[in-house]
Design an enzyme around this catalytic site. Structure first.
Site, PDB file in Angstrom:
ATOM      1  N   ASP A  63       0.827  -1.213   0.000  1.00 42.50           N
ATOM      2  CA  ASP A  63       0.000   0.000   0.000  1.00 42.50           C
ATOM      3  C   ASP A  63       0.858   1.258   0.000  1.00 42.50           C
ATOM      4  O   ASP A  63       1.802   1.377   0.783  1.00 42.50           O
ATOM      5  CB  ASP A  63      -0.892  -0.014   1.244  1.00 42.50           C
ATOM      6  CG  ASP A  63      -1.728   1.244   1.356  1.00 42.50           C
ATOM      7  OD1 ASP A  63      -2.549   1.476   0.455  1.00 42.50           O
ATOM      8  OD2 ASP A  63      -1.544   2.010   2.319  1.00 42.50           O
ATOM      9  N   GLU A  89       1.058  -0.865  -5.081  1.00 42.18           N
ATOM     10  CA  GLU A  89       0.015   0.140  -5.247  1.00 42.18           C
ATOM     11  C   GLU A  89       0.707   1.494  -5.325  1.00 42.18           C
ATOM     12  O   GLU A  89       1.037   2.104  -4.318  1.00 42.18           O
ATOM     13  CB  GLU A  89      -0.984   0.126  -4.087  1.00 42.18           C
ATOM     14  CG  GLU A  89      -2.207   1.001  -4.376  1.00 42.18           C
ATOM     15  CD  GLU A  89      -2.299   2.283  -3.563  1.00 42.18           C
ATOM     16  OE1 GLU A  89      -3.143   3.130  -3.907  1.00 42.18           O
ATOM     17  OE2 GLU A  89      -1.550   2.477  -2.595  1.00 42.18           O
TER      18      GLU A  89
END
Ligand code: GLC
Ligand code: GLC
Length: 648
Positions: free
Chosen positions: A281, A323
């Site tokens: 993330d 990501e």
């Protein structure tokens, strides 16, 4: 040339592995030998002289994780090593959802596997489910404990049981590794606040505004509306702590090798719970450098390489998904360029394709897309794009000014147009998105909304406009065919497979009122889902359409992700033509982004060896008319191949 781990490292491992069988111990040594250089090189660019020591610590942690790994997961490691391209298979089809909003709990997700199978899902991303802070937690992206499950969802034992159940049904579990920040309630942050120097060094803390102000001069803001600035004063720390996202999400300091070791160990923990893919993330933000945006720094790729190398030693079944929602030129780095070729993430979100899909639907014109996609440098044949139309986040218009200029557009004006179009403010638009984080100083406006809201399905349903409903459904299916036919791993955002509307009650949940991304994170409505079996309903048309796309994709070896999609020229501005020149034969995909009939030149089909091609989605042959064109109906998709193998 490979060098081997020094004797001190191998002997430290030998004692950790004293009780494992000699065969298994030897396997560990082989892997260590294979990955040592990748590990050490990357750690050297991060930590210089102390890289050897850091590597040694990591290898001992890896040995312990290897020792404790379940035999079934050891077998999975071997299976993945035998089939290193498993993520690239056309049979892969992803779905992303919140466990609670989809089913209620981890156990209840297990009860919904039939639904996922019916759709064709083999890759399931469950949104953050580790224990977050109480209160607002950015949808779970403010983690208070990486080793506990959110109590209302279940326990680590439930997570293990679910991953096993999914695996037995051919579905790989994907979980987030939130590695740019922790909740300010995380134990590391609590200890730092209590005055522990060791943990204070896990964060970026400054006694006064001098350094923060110097950084702020070049830092963008992710949440200018509800979390302006990138630093937060903390009384207990007596300092300004770096908080890129919300004030209660503290950025961790990856320049500190202790932080690196902590996260490596968390990866092992997740891997041993049966997680098969970790989503890194906000990985773009993990390294800071004065005078830059503090995104996409070269060290980000070095730290990914080192994390991957150490995971390959302990748990090689685990894959990495980056990501990084960044501009197209920075994006390709996440799949490995230059020295990191083939050594970083296996997967990365293709946000450029996502943005272009929406741009084409708004403008009925493919020229910008054809140019932008063709301008992307090649990625390693072992790496795979995540192709997606929507996700849980907003859409930011990652369109390069140079790409826009190359097709005669002004980048700024085009981005502003897209924001107007998708909020329905532009004349003629039936989109019903919401503006997310309008930034007064940059003019940037991002967008929230479900696929149905953005394609005009919500508006057409509200107006009981049958023709409008049909057109919007065609746009939803076109978008999903584009991501499924691109040759990456398609991932569908929960609810879009049923054409679910924007959630009108999104702001009613505590903590959500300021964050309209919740408008497109609806709770699954199982009564509505049941209508997927009632012919003629939008739910039926969308769900059956997407599952048919998934099944057709699975039968086409042309869609193996090792082969890139090549943009062909633009003969009609309404038609995107992509060729996939695979050794089994060429696949030509044609997407008509307009609501009128458009031509595909017969000579293009002949040139690609597809004059008598079969259109794989319909099973019909294409016809070249007397004007030497094949005519593509409004919003139609053609996946043209010269034959469809009987079995994939
Ligand atoms: C990622 C997530 C997003 C979150 C942010 C901070 O971009 O997708 O939802 O707000 O990271 O963790
Ligand atoms: C991210 C992205 C940004 C996204 C945000 C959360 O990491 O960089 O584009 O919008 O977090 O919504």
């Amino acid at each position: 040339m490979t060098s081997s781990a020094p004797g001190t490292v191998t002997s430290a491992c030998a004692s950790v592995l004293a009780d494992v069988s000699p065969g298994r111990r030897e396997l560990f040594e082989l892997r260590l030998h294979r990955w040592w250089d990748d590990l050490l090189d990357a750690l050297t660019s991060l930590y210089g002289d102390i890289a050897q020591d850091v590597a040694a610590r990591l290898v001992v942690l890896a040995a312990a994780a290897y020792r404790d790994r379940d035999p079934e997961l050891h077998r999975l490691d071997e299976r993945r090593i035998l089939e290193p391209d498993w993520l690239q298979s056309p049979g892969m089809f992803g779905y992303a959802t919140y466990a609670d909003r989809f089913a209620g709990s981890l156990e209840a997700v297990g009860g919904r596997i039939d639904y996922l199978e019916e759709l064709g899902v083999t890759f399931l991303h469950l949104m953050p489910l580790l224990r977050p802070r109480e209160g607002d937690n950015d949808g779970g992206y403010a983690v208070a404990s990486y080793r506990e499950v959110r109590p209302d969802l279940g326990s680590i034992e439930d997570l293990k049981a679910l991953s096993k159940l999914l695996r037995d049904r051919g579905i790989s579990l994907v979980l987030d590794l939130v590695l740019n920040h922790v909740a300010k309630e995380h134990d590391w942050a609590e200890r730092a606040r209590a005055g522990d120097r060791h943990y204070r060094d896990y964060f970026y803390v400054y006694p006064d505004r001098t350094e923060p102000d110097r950084f702020e001069a070049t830092l963008p803001e992710v949440f200018p509306d509800f979390a302006p600035g990138n630093f937060t004063w903390d009384e207990a720390l007596g300092g300004w702590v770096w908080t890129t996202f919300n004030a209660w999400q503290w950025d961790v300091n990856w320049a500190n090798p202790d932080v690196f070791c902590e996260y490596a160990d968390i990866i092992f923990f997740l891997a041993n719970a049966g997680v098969e893919v970790v989503r890194l993330d906000a990985i773009a933000f993990t390294w800071k450098r004065l005078g830059t945006t503090c995104q996409n720094q070269p060290e980000v790729h070095a730290l990914t390489q080192a994390l991957r190398a150490i995971a390959k030693i302990a748990c090689p079944a685990v894959a990495f998904k980056a990501e990084a929602i960044v501009g197209p030129r920075d994006l390709v780095q996440y799949l490995g360029q230059g020295e990191h070729h083939g050594k970083v993430s296996d997967l990365a979100y293709h946000n450029s394709l996502m943005v272009q899909a929406w741009s084409m639907l708004a403008t009925h014109d493919v020229r910008l897309t054809a140019h932008a996609l063709a301008a992307l440098p090649p990625v390693p044949s072992t790496a795979t794009w995540i192709a997606y139309l929507r996700c849980h986040d907003d859409i930011g218009w990652a369109i390069d000014d140079g790409d826009a200029a190359a097709v005669g557009l002004n980048g700024f004006a085009h981005r502003a147009f897209l924001s107007d179009w998708f909020t329905g403010a532009f004349p003629g638009s039936t989109a019903r998105g919401l503006t997310f984080q309008a930034n007064g100083s940059t003019g940037d406006r991002r967008i929230s909304g479900t696929a149905a809201a953005l394609t005009g399905l919500d508006a057409a349903r509200a107006a009981a406009d049958e023709a409008g409903i049909d057109r919007a459904i065609a746009r939803v299916l076109l978008g999903h065919a584009l991501i499924a036919g691109f040759g990456g791993l398609p991932v569908i955002w929960s609810g879009d497979e049923l054409g679910m509307a924007n959630d009108p009650r999104w702001a009613a949940e505590p903590g959500h009122e300021d964050d309209n991304r919740w408008v497109h994170r609806p709770r699954m409505d199982w009564e509505l889902a049941a209508r997927r079996h009632t012919p003629g309903t939008p739910e039926h048309l969308v769900f059956q359409g997407i599952s048919h796309i998934a099944r057709t994709r699975a039968r086409l070896p042309h869609l193996h992700a090792s082969v890139p999609s090549t943009v062909l020229g633009v003969w009609d501005p309404g038609v995107l033509l992509l060729a996939r020149r695979h050794p089994v034969g060429t696949m030509l995909a044609a997407y008509n982004v307009t609501d009128s009939w458009r031509p595909v030149p017969g000579w293009v089909l002949r040139q690609e060896g597809l004059a008598g091609a079969i259109e794989a989605l319909s099973g019909r042959r294409v016809r070249i008319e007397s004007d030497d064109n094949a005519w593509l109906p409004p919003y139609a998709v053609w996946w043209l191949v010269d034959h469809i193998p009987p079995h994939a």
